[in-house]
Scaffold this motif. Structure first.
Motif, PDB file in Angstrom:
ATOM      1  N   PRO A  20      27.978   4.813  41.967  1.00  0.00           N
ATOM      2  CA  PRO A  20      26.779   4.094  42.165  1.00  0.00           C
ATOM      3  C   PRO A  20      25.668   4.134  41.072  1.00  0.00           C
ATOM      4  O   PRO A  20      25.327   5.125  40.606  1.00  0.00           O
ATOM      5  N   ASN A  23      21.701   5.089  41.831  1.00  0.00           N
ATOM      6  CA  ASN A  23      21.388   6.335  42.601  1.00  0.00           C
ATOM      7  C   ASN A  23      20.262   7.076  41.552  1.00  0.00           C
ATOM      8  O   ASN A  23      20.484   7.600  40.739  1.00  0.00           O
ATOM      9  N   SER A  25      17.970   8.975  43.013  1.00  0.00           N
ATOM     10  CA  SER A  25      17.071  10.457  43.510  1.00  0.00           C
ATOM     11  C   SER A  25      17.097  11.388  42.517  1.00  0.00           C
ATOM     12  O   SER A  25      18.006  11.526  41.941  1.00  0.00           O
ATOM     13  N   HIS A  27      17.431  15.123  41.120  1.00  0.00           N
ATOM     14  CA  HIS A  27      18.303  16.124  41.163  1.00  0.00           C
ATOM     15  C   HIS A  27      17.420  17.269  41.304  1.00  0.00           C
ATOM     16  O   HIS A  27      16.417  17.572  40.637  1.00  0.00           O
TER      17      HIS A  27
HETATM   18  C1  LIG Z   1      22.581  10.009  45.095  1.00  0.00           C
HETATM   19  O1  LIG Z   1      22.536  11.276  44.632  1.00  0.00           O
HETATM   20  C2  LIG Z   1      22.098  12.149  45.720  1.00  0.00           C
HETATM   21  C3  LIG Z   1      21.734  13.564  44.782  1.00  0.00           C
HETATM   22  O2  LIG Z   1      22.971  13.955  43.952  1.00  0.00           O
HETATM   23  C4  LIG Z   1      23.247  12.507  46.842  1.00  0.00           C
HETATM   24  O3  LIG Z   1      22.957  13.171  47.741  1.00  0.00           O
HETATM   25  C5  LIG Z   1      23.507  11.014  47.326  1.00  0.00           C
HETATM   26  O4  LIG Z   1      24.503  11.152  48.432  1.00  0.00           O
HETATM   27  C6  LIG Z   1      23.691  10.007  46.343  1.00  0.00           C
HETATM   28  N1  LIG Z   1      23.738   8.592  46.920  1.00  0.00           N
HETATM   29  C7  LIG Z   1      24.831   7.966  46.676  1.00  0.00           C
HETATM   30  C8  LIG Z   1      24.472   6.551  47.262  1.00  0.00           C
HETATM   31  O5  LIG Z   1      25.750   8.045  46.166  1.00  0.00           O
END
Ligand SMILES: *[C@@H]1O[C@H](CO)[C@@H](O)[C@H](O)[C@H]1NC(C)=O
Ligand SMILES: *[C@@H]1O[C@H](CO)[C@@H](O)[C@H](O)[C@H]1NC(C)=O
Ligand SMILES: *[C@@H]1O[C@H](CO)[C@@H](O)[C@H](O)[C@H]1NC(C)=O
Ligand SMILES: *[C@@H]1O[C@H](CO)[C@@H](O)[C@H](O)[C@H]1NC(C)=O
Ligand SMILES: *[C@@H]1O[C@H](CO)[C@@H](O)[C@H](O)[C@H]1NC(C)=O
Length: 551
Positions: A20, A23, A25, A27
């Protein structure tokens, strides 16, 4: 750096995965422990360091497509401190290549970049995978080397004074490129998929998180690193704080393996150099009055074109022991003089500080003094230091660029249309393009490539681009094209000579950069900046400089 293997088109078993891209978010923040640097820099590099540099190491996943394996890579970071309060955060600088070292450039030029950015930002450097001491890309080419019977490069007359690229491919480059691809596969088959721009973009996101500022990337990338910047901005559009793309490589052209933009502005760059040469006069430029006091740039182009045509009609093959430092993958023998003449002119167009080398090369060509020409070529700056350089990579350009590229060919015939396309782009195509041909036979693929769109991308802060219309390798048209894909981005046309805006500075461009980073102010539409000095002043060309050469 370039060798051969007929009819071989083994694709690596590595599966190209689509992670993805958006993403974003954060770390879990790893605390960076900055300390005064204690890296094993060679003396020649240490001597150029003028300010205290801090270092830290950041652990990042070795393979983002296999996070469960838990293997990590230690990224070396270097930091040059802001000089003014209040501090406004960090800017990551990367110099391009692919295969140039960010650590090396930042420890030397970091203070200049801190100043250019207005003094309030720390400047951070890192070595992308494959460069410096970070997984340096080195292939053992010993086993694949072989003696090859020398074949004369045949040529057919062309309307443009260009060598027949098809002949270069068939008679030599396919063979030599295959050797390199095989050697790299033999050496790096277990790790070759861990290189490439998408992973480096993810590494940069980790750096941003570890810096623990506002979670946004502030980035200044030059040349290939503008493709790194575009990739980051496309993958993580909501994580862009500021991004300066300096001398723009069209990411689409890079990933396709076409590299067709690379020769599209070289003729214009040479023409501009001739304009500067004539303006500088015969005291500084030995062919300023080549056809009399009224010499025009087109007269010089025509004279050089005539030399090219002669070398096409009666090819000269370089002696086997000719040092092909610029083309380390070529096997000895069968290298045409014209290709080297063009490549040397091409490289010397990169910055005004190479104008003397450029003139020596062109003068020798215009007078057909090929012995002298070879001497001038050898006089080009090479590291005289017995110590190993900081940047250990030997095959990083191909290791990175070829893994990023999708196009592969089973036979030279599969490359025919690509060659025609590259050839159509300008008179320097035969000088530059052979460098990238080994990629079509590459046997390893980057584990991840960005394969999304380059259009209609809205970044969390608009991108700024700066590009010269006289840059020999990254045309200003690419800056406009990239800008068209990124919402609200702006292009500054920087009218200095060469590749990279700091090679021929302009107070106006520097002001625009300062305002962009410090105040978030975008340059006005249509901004054009003139350099502060002429190219001949910037390059410190001395009157009658050729007397020293004993010409
Ligand atoms: C995005 O990254 C976070 C932290 O690494 C992870 O927990 C989450 O599952 C990821 N989301 C996707 C859609 O891969
Ligand atoms: C490179 O390959 C040659 C021939 O296979 C071998 O003798 C040599 O030890 C290798 N060099 C390195 C540094 O691995
Ligand atoms: C290659 O040529 C060199 C010089 O002619 C010779 O010394 C060497 O033995 C040859 N190597 C092979 C593998 O034929
Ligand atoms: C070119 O300039 C040099 C130096 O000023 C002068 O000696 C020479 O006669 C000039 N040649 C022509 C053709 O104008
Ligand atoms: C362009 O991007 C905007 C914002 O992300 C989106 O709303 C719009 O649908 C996109 N347009 C096209 C034609 O993809």
């Amino acid at each position: 750096m370039w060798p051969l293997i007929a009819a071989f088109s083994l694709l690596s078993a590595t599966i190209v995965q689509a992670l993805p891209h958006t993403n974003s978010s954060h770390h879990p923040s790893t605390e960076l422990k900055w300390r005064p640097c204690n890296l094993p820099f060679p003396k020649s590099l240490r001597e150029q360091i003028t300010v205290p540099i801090d270092c830290a190491t950041l652990k990042v996943p070795l393979d983002y497509t296999k996070p469960k394996l838990g293997k990590t890579l230690g990224l070396q970071l270097v930091k040059v401190h802001a000089t003014k309060e209040p501090r406004k955060g960090s800017v990551i600088f990367n110099p391009g290549g692919p295969s140039s070292s960010g650590v090396e450039e930042v420890v030397v030029k970091g203070p200049k970049y801190v100043e250019t950015l207005g003094g309030q930002f720390d400047v951070i450097g890192f070595d992308p995978r494959g460069t410096g001491h970070t997984m340096p890309y080195i292939c053992n080419t010993t086993a694949v080397q072989e003696n090859k019977t020398e074949k004369k490069t045949r040529s057919t007359p062309a309307s443009l004074p260009q060598e027949n690229m098809w002949d270069i491919l068939k008679s030599k480059a396919w063979h030599d490129g295959g050797l390199l691809a095989t050697a790299c596969h033999q050496t790096l088959k277990d790790t070759g998929h861990l290189y490439g721009t998408a992973f480096v973009a993810r590494d940069m996101l980790r750096i941003v998180d570890a810096l623990n500022e506002d979670g946004k990337l502030r980035f200044w990338g030059r040349s290939y690193s503008t493709a790194l910047g575009q990739t980051f901005a496309a993958m993580f559009p909501d994580r862009v704080g500021r991004m300066l793309l300096d001398s723009v490589l069209l990411a689409d052209d890079y990933y396709s393996g076409n590299w067709a933009t690379s020769a599209a502005q070289t003729d214009a760059s040479l023409d501009h150099f001739f304009t500067e040469c004539i303006a500088a006069g015969p005291d500084l430029c030995p062919f300023a009055n080549f056809t009399g006091p009224d010499t025009k740039p087109k007269d010089l182009s025509a004279a050089l074109g005539k030399v090219y045509q002669e070398l096409i009609d009666k090819p000269i093959v370089l002696p086997k022991n000719y040092p092909t430092t610029t083309l380390p993958w070529w096997q000895p023998g069968g290298i045409s003089l014209l290709g080297q003449v063009k490549f040397s002119i091409f490289s010397a167009l990169y910055q005004p500080s190479s104008f003397t080398t450029l003139m020596a090369s062109i003068s020798a060509a215009l007078s057909r003094e090929w012995d002298l020409w070879m001497k001038a070529g050898e006089a080009e700056p090479t590291s005289s230091s017995p110590e190993p350089a900081w940047n250990l990579q030997q095959h990083g350009f191909h290791g990175i660029a070829c893994s990023d590229t999708k196009f592969r060919a089973k036979t030279p015939e599969d490359m025919y249309s690509l060659l025609q396309y590259q050839s159509s782009k300008g008179g320097f195509a035969d000088g530059f393009m052979p460098q990238v041909w080994p990629c079509t036979q590459w046997k390893m693929d980057a584990a991840e490539r960005y394969e999304g769109s380059w259009r209609n991308i809205t970044t969390s802060f608009p991108i700024m681009l700066a590009n010269s219309p006289f840059d020999p390798i990254t045309p200003v048209a690419s800056a406009f094209e990239v800008s068209a894909g990124f919402k609200d981005s702006r292009v500054v046309v920087h009218e200095g000579h060469g590749h990279g805006i700091m090679n021929h500075p302009s107070a106006c461009t520097i002001q625009a950069i300062k305002e962009y980073f410090s105040d978030g102010k975008l340059p006005e539409h249509g901004t054009r900046c003139k350099p502060d000095k002429t190219g001949f002043e910037e390059g410190k060309v001395k009157p009658q400089w050729w007397e020293k050469l004993g010409v």
